[in-house]
Design a protein around this motif. Structure first.
Motif, PDB file in Angstrom:
ATOM      1  N   VAL A   1       5.087  -0.705  -1.792  1.00  0.00           N
ATOM      2  CA  VAL A   1       4.880  -1.065  -0.389  1.00  0.00           C
ATOM      3  C   VAL A   1       3.418  -0.925   0.030  1.00  0.00           C
ATOM      4  CG1 VAL A   1       5.451  -0.449   1.987  1.00  0.00           C
ATOM      5  CG2 VAL A   1       7.248  -0.514   0.241  1.00  0.00           C
ATOM      6  N   THR A   2       2.819   0.211  -0.254  1.00  0.00           N
ATOM      7  CA  THR A   2       1.440   0.443   0.182  1.00  0.00           C
ATOM      8  C   THR A   2       0.480  -0.554  -0.457  1.00  0.00           C
ATOM      9  OG1 THR A   2       1.891   2.809   0.461  1.00  0.00           O
ATOM     10  CG2 THR A   2      -0.418   2.130   0.329  1.00  0.00           C
ATOM     11  N   ARG A   3       0.631  -0.775  -1.765  1.00  0.00           N
ATOM     12  CA  ARG A   3      -0.255  -1.712  -2.456  1.00  0.00           C
ATOM     13  C   ARG A   3      -0.037  -3.134  -1.945  1.00  0.00           C
ATOM     14  NH1 ARG A   3       0.229  -2.456  -8.856  1.00  0.00           N
ATOM     15  NH2 ARG A   3       2.000  -3.736  -8.184  1.00  0.00           N
ATOM     16  N   LEU A   4       1.238  -3.494  -1.693  1.00  0.00           N
ATOM     17  CA  LEU A   4       1.538  -4.833  -1.187  1.00  0.00           C
ATOM     18  C   LEU A   4       0.867  -5.059   0.159  1.00  0.00           C
ATOM     19  CD1 LEU A   4       3.134  -7.507  -1.332  1.00  0.00           C
ATOM     20  CD2 LEU A   4       5.033  -6.307  -0.186  1.00  0.00           C
ATOM     21  N   ARG A   5       0.990  -4.087   1.060  1.00  0.00           N
ATOM     22  CA  ARG A   5       0.362  -4.222   2.374  1.00  0.00           C
ATOM     23  C   ARG A   5      -1.146  -4.372   2.240  1.00  0.00           C
ATOM     24  NH1 ARG A   5       4.293  -0.380   5.073  1.00  0.00           N
ATOM     25  NH2 ARG A   5       5.484  -1.735   6.474  1.00  0.00           N
ATOM     26  N   LEU A   6      -1.738  -3.570   1.381  1.00  0.00           N
ATOM     27  CA  LEU A   6      -3.189  -3.624   1.206  1.00  0.00           C
ATOM     28  C   LEU A   6      -3.615  -4.998   0.687  1.00  0.00           C
ATOM     29  CD1 LEU A   6      -5.896  -2.137   1.260  1.00  0.00           C
ATOM     30  CD2 LEU A   6      -5.444  -1.394  -1.094  1.00  0.00           C
ATOM     31  N   ILE A   7      -2.902  -5.517  -0.312  1.00  0.00           N
ATOM     32  CA  ILE A   7      -3.245  -6.823  -0.889  1.00  0.00           C
ATOM     33  C   ILE A   7      -3.141  -7.926   0.156  1.00  0.00           C
ATOM     34  CG2 ILE A   7      -2.457  -8.589  -2.516  1.00  0.00           C
ATOM     35  CD1 ILE A   7      -1.673  -6.313  -4.417  1.00  0.00           C
ATOM     36  N   LEU A   8      -2.043  -7.939   0.901  1.00  0.00           N
ATOM     37  CA  LEU A   8      -1.828  -9.018   1.862  1.00  0.00           C
ATOM     38  C   LEU A   8      -2.787  -8.933   3.043  1.00  0.00           C
ATOM     39  CD1 LEU A   8       2.081  -9.235   1.893  1.00  0.00           C
ATOM     40  CD2 LEU A   8       0.449 -10.737   0.749  1.00  0.00           C
ATOM     41  N   ILE A   9      -3.098  -7.724   3.491  1.00  0.00           N
ATOM     42  CA  ILE A   9      -4.015  -7.582   4.618  1.00  0.00           C
ATOM     43  C   ILE A   9      -5.433  -7.958   4.202  1.00  0.00           C
ATOM     44  CG2 ILE A   9      -5.128  -5.871   6.119  1.00  0.00           C
ATOM     45  CD1 ILE A   9      -2.419  -4.553   6.451  1.00  0.00           C
ATOM     46  N   VAL A  10      -5.855  -7.553   2.991  1.00  0.00           N
ATOM     47  CA  VAL A  10      -7.182  -7.948   2.505  1.00  0.00           C
ATOM     48  C   VAL A  10      -7.253  -9.459   2.323  1.00  0.00           C
ATOM     49  CG1 VAL A  10      -8.772  -7.800   0.550  1.00  0.00           C
ATOM     50  CG2 VAL A  10      -7.705  -5.729   1.442  1.00  0.00           C
ATOM     51  N   ALA A  11      -6.188 -10.069   1.778  1.00  0.00           N
ATOM     52  CA  ALA A  11      -6.166 -11.524   1.623  1.00  0.00           C
ATOM     53  C   ALA A  11      -6.238 -12.216   2.981  1.00  0.00           C
ATOM     54  CB  ALA A  11      -4.905 -11.954   0.871  1.00  0.00           C
ATOM     55  N   SER A  12      -5.545 -11.661   3.981  1.00  0.00           N
ATOM     56  CA  SER A  12      -5.598 -12.236   5.328  1.00  0.00           C
ATOM     57  C   SER A  12      -6.990 -12.110   5.931  1.00  0.00           C
ATOM     58  CB  SER A  12      -4.574 -11.535   6.233  1.00  0.00           C
ATOM     59  OG  SER A  12      -3.256 -11.720   5.764  1.00  0.00           O
TER      60      SER A  12
ATOM     61  N   ALA B   1      -2.038 -16.920   7.068  1.00  0.00           N
ATOM     62  CA  ALA B   1      -2.485 -15.557   7.345  1.00  0.00           C
ATOM     63  C   ALA B   1      -1.617 -14.916   8.417  1.00  0.00           C
ATOM     64  CB  ALA B   1      -3.952 -15.564   7.777  1.00  0.00           C
ATOM     65  N   GLY B   2      -1.265 -15.690   9.453  1.00  0.00           N
ATOM     66  CA  GLY B   2      -0.397 -15.160  10.496  1.00  0.00           C
ATOM     67  C   GLY B   2       0.981 -14.798   9.968  1.00  0.00           C
ATOM     68  N   ALA B   3       1.547 -15.675   9.129  1.00  0.00           N
ATOM     69  CA  ALA B   3       2.866 -15.386   8.546  1.00  0.00           C
ATOM     70  C   ALA B   3       2.817 -14.136   7.676  1.00  0.00           C
ATOM     71  CB  ALA B   3       3.346 -16.589   7.736  1.00  0.00           C
ATOM     72  N   ALA B   4       1.747 -13.987   6.891  1.00  0.00           N
ATOM     73  CA  ALA B   4       1.622 -12.818   6.013  1.00  0.00           C
ATOM     74  C   ALA B   4       1.474 -11.535   6.817  1.00  0.00           C
ATOM     75  CB  ALA B   4       0.424 -13.006   5.085  1.00  0.00           C
ATOM     76  N   ILE B   5       0.663 -11.568   7.887  1.00  0.00           N
ATOM     77  CA  ILE B   5       0.457 -10.363   8.693  1.00  0.00           C
ATOM     78  C   ILE B   5       1.733  -9.993   9.438  1.00  0.00           C
ATOM     79  CG2 ILE B   5      -0.746  -9.477  10.737  1.00  0.00           C
ATOM     80  CD1 ILE B   5      -3.257 -10.798   9.770  1.00  0.00           C
ATOM     81  N   GLN B   6       2.436 -10.994   9.984  1.00  0.00           N
ATOM     82  CA  GLN B   6       3.692 -10.699  10.674  1.00  0.00           C
ATOM     83  C   GLN B   6       4.720 -10.113   9.719  1.00  0.00           C
ATOM     84  OE1 GLN B   6       5.006 -14.194  12.805  1.00  0.00           O
ATOM     85  NE2 GLN B   6       3.112 -14.324  13.997  1.00  0.00           N
ATOM     86  N   GLY B   7       4.777 -10.651   8.503  1.00  0.00           N
ATOM     87  CA  GLY B   7       5.707 -10.111   7.525  1.00  0.00           C
ATOM     88  C   GLY B   7       5.311  -8.726   7.051  1.00  0.00           C
ATOM     89  N   THR B   8       4.019  -8.505   6.875  1.00  0.00           N
ATOM     90  CA  THR B   8       3.537  -7.214   6.387  1.00  0.00           C
ATOM     91  C   THR B   8       3.786  -6.104   7.394  1.00  0.00           C
ATOM     92  OG1 THR B   8       1.808  -8.321   5.104  1.00  0.00           O
ATOM     93  CG2 THR B   8       1.505  -5.978   5.552  1.00  0.00           C
TER      94      THR B   8
END
Length: 356
Positions: free
Chosen positions: A257-268, A99-106
């Protein structure tokens, strides 16, 4: 040799190199994790030899595989107490690391992680509400569902305040997260203040973190959440690499980009909420592990994400050993151990960034 053939060969070579690195990473990481879990189960107020630990495990998996040479007390300690605790620590560490890696990347912010951004605080608030005010309205899934809702609520607040538009200063996200974390923590304390005093003691666990309540029957929820969120992170790793080049470049490459950020942040938020429901608030794992992973495997998120998971699992298993043995027979809350180590790591990062 034509240019097209050369490019094809180069791409094939790159894929083979990536697969080789992935295989080496998994082999080394899983071996170290196996040793860490073995050490965790062996150490404690009653020390149990490594051979006995895995003999008991083999006997429980298949009673005919090995003849018991230990007493019932040791078997209970190994199988019912320490084994699920070590596995829960590994699951939580892996989930928080990814989750940390995904949020830092996002967010393209190296200081972002679920704890600093207030996601863990939101999950803890949801868990406290479920425990103190609501009760088991949805059965065993009540606390995880409320924790996820709290994490998602905190995430929505942070996004709403800081924004995730291309022109947004990424430091605003961290500042907004810290502010939201303080506010939500205050709300959680307010819930505790007006709750039944007899129930308050059970909530302190969620505020400091720990694996003392781990049971075999409780491992299914966090393991399922880890598999689901991990799958989401891994399949989007290539797009996350494109996002590191900037929003415009990622859009040019066809990344939504927007959809990717939303998916990764919700998953986190999902994985953080579920893990907090079973382990309480544990900070800095999501901050530290991605940085260590990048030092070891480089910046490719296809390697950083699984490396962060393996490193997080190993780290929390070892941190739990410290929490159990430093003041044995009493346990130190795991959040204190990770907070102390993570605080030193955070300061080291700041000093390094200021150095010429």
């Amino acid at each position: 040799m034509t240019t097209e053939t050369a490019l094809r060969n180069e791409a094939t070579s790159a894929r083979l190199t990536l697969r080789s690195k992935m295989a080496l990473l998994l082999a080394a990481g899983l071996t170290l994790l196996f040793l860490a879990v073995t050490l965790s189960i062996s150490l404690g107020s009653a020390r149990i030899p490594f051979a006995t630990v895995w003999s008991i495990a083999l006997h429980r998996i298949g009673p005919d595989l090995i003849e018991p040479f230990w007493n019932a007390g040791r078997e209970n300690i190994v199988w019912n107490l320490r084994f699920p605790r070590a596995l829960l620590a590994a699951i939580v560490g892996a989930g928080l690391g990814m989750a940390g890696a995904a949020i830092q990347g996002t967010t393209r912010n190296p200081l972002a992680d679920p704890h600093l951004l207030g996601v863990s605080a939101g999950a803890a608030l949801g868990a406290n509400v479920a425990i103190l005010l609501v009760g088991n309205v949805f059965g065993p899934a009540t606390v995880p569902l409320f924790a996820f809702a709290g994490a998602l609520f905190a995430t929505a607040l942070i996004i709403g305040i800081a924004g995730l538009s291309p022109g947004t200063d990424r430091t605003q996200l961290v500042l907004a997260g810290v502010a939201i974390s303080f506010i939500i923590s205050a709300a959680a304390n307010l819930v505790i203040m007006f709750a039944d005093p007899r129930a308050i003691a059970s909530v302190i666990f969620w505020m400091m973190g720990g694996f003392g309540l781990a049971q075999w029957s409780n491992l299914l929820f966090p393991l399922t959440a880890l598999i689901i969120a991990g799958f989401v992170f891994i399949i989007n790793a290539r797009s996350l690499n494109a996002l590191a080049m900037g929003d415009e470049s990622a859009t040019t490459l066809g990344v939504p980009v927007t959809r990717l950020r939303l998916i990764l942040i919700v998953a986190s938020a999902f994985i953080t909420g579920v893990l907090v429901a079973f382990s309480g608030m544990i900070g800095f794992v999501g901050l530290m592990m991605p940085h260590i992973a990048r030092l070891l495997v480089g910046g490719d998120n296809r390697l950083v994400l699984p490396a962060s998971a393996v490193l997080g699992a190993i780290f929390l298993v070892l941190a739990d050993i410290i929490a159990r043995t430093l003041t044995a027979p009493n346990d130190i809350p795991i959040g204190i151990v990770t907070g102390f180590i993570g605080g030193l790591f955070f300061l080291a990062m700041l000093v390094r960034r200021r150095s010429p």
